[in-house]
Design an enzyme around this catalytic site. Sequence first.
Site, mmCIF file in Angstrom:
data_model
loop_
_atom_site.group_PDB
_atom_site.id
_atom_site.type_symbol
_atom_site.label_atom_id
_atom_site.label_comp_id
_atom_site.label_asym_id
_atom_site.label_seq_id
_atom_site.Cartn_x
_atom_site.Cartn_y
_atom_site.Cartn_z
ATOM 1 N N HIS A 158 -29.538 16.378 14.116
ATOM 2 C CA HIS A 158 -29.894 16.426 12.693
ATOM 3 C C HIS A 158 -29.753 17.832 12.104
ATOM 4 O O HIS A 158 -29.995 18.022 10.910
ATOM 5 C CB HIS A 158 -31.327 15.940 12.472
ATOM 6 N N ASP A 193 -27.482 7.540 19.212
ATOM 7 C CA ASP A 193 -28.900 7.665 18.904
ATOM 8 C C ASP A 193 -29.315 6.605 17.881
ATOM 9 O O ASP A 193 -28.495 6.118 17.099
ATOM 10 C CB ASP A 193 -29.155 9.069 18.341
ATOM 11 N N HIS A 195 -30.974 7.156 15.243
ATOM 12 C CA HIS A 195 -30.795 7.742 13.918
ATOM 13 C C HIS A 195 -29.388 8.325 13.774
ATOM 14 O O HIS A 195 -28.834 8.862 14.727
ATOM 15 C CB HIS A 195 -31.817 8.855 13.689
ATOM 16 N N ASP A 282 -33.677 6.444 21.893
ATOM 17 C CA ASP A 282 -34.643 5.853 20.964
ATOM 18 C C ASP A 282 -34.151 4.550 20.360
ATOM 19 O O ASP A 282 -34.879 3.910 19.578
ATOM 20 C CB ASP A 282 -35.035 6.847 19.864
#
Length: 342
Positions: A158, A193, A195, A282
């Site tokens: 990120h 991931d 996200h 995740d």
Amino acid sequence: MKAFFAEEQKRHDPKAFLSSGAPQPNPEQPERAERLLAGAKSAGLTIERPRDHGLGPVAAVHTPEYLAFLEHIFARWQRIEGASAEVIPNIHPIARTGSYPASAVGQAGYHMADTACPISAETWQSALWSAWSAVEAAETVISGAPAAYALCRPPGHHAFADVAGGFCFINNSAVAAQVLRKQAARVAILDVDLHHGNGTQGIFYARPDVLTVSLHADPVRFYPFFWGHADERGEGPGLGYNFNLPLPRKSADAVFLEALAVAFQRICAFSPDALVVALGLDAFEGDPFGGLSVTTPGFSRIGEAIAKLGLPTVIVQEGGYLCDALGDNLTAFLTGFGGKQR
């Protein structure tokens, strides 16, 4: 396969973040590293300490302005009367094309996208050693190893060239890809991931030498919200070199693997010389974020499928948060990948 990790990576210990406006304990805890280490060892990996690679590999993908901010902001923040124990922004610019603020408060808002990446006294060094783990893994692959694993904590995908966010400070996957570029004419980054890897996308969005591909929960109602949509294809020379595959919430193994096959088609069309896997665990059905529903055996199948690409591969740890199966999920992925390497 070798794995790289430094004990300094545990020192970053964020206390809280805001979730839907409410303060919550920060889930990016040092214990993640312990469980991931156990998972890597269970898969038979040898854990080695990375070398100090200096700022060069990090500065290759991040601006000097941003790196100076990360290194010095905590000490500057502590000189503010009544400031919080950790650096947390309370104001953000509507646009980032104007003047650059001189104050610590203004710079925190400029360089931090959200409240999920508080900076403490140990953050800078922990983030550097995390990045150096990625550098060491990439150098190992350049030296001829078919694959290497970087246990990067704190994570990185990120983080933009000059913005921290979502628990991330230095973009370890981008750093690894740039190191690989010393030998590889073209590098693909495959982000699995939960996200979207918005920082990674941003760093390479206008470049044709690094293909960025991301499978993730549809951001229309999920973090990072403003990035990760299917119509984001790159810009300028990079147009057509970014590929997003947003998935419906709670998608399980079958849907994820179908999307992975589509991702492989794009990667093969790019014909890369090397691959970076931004490995988020995740997407697991029992992860605290609860966005997707991949199972532990599913991670083994994902690893097996990626290994069949037959590319020199750097596996960079991204998300995956505290739950009973965190280490098992890493073991499953690495075992699946290792069992099917070329």
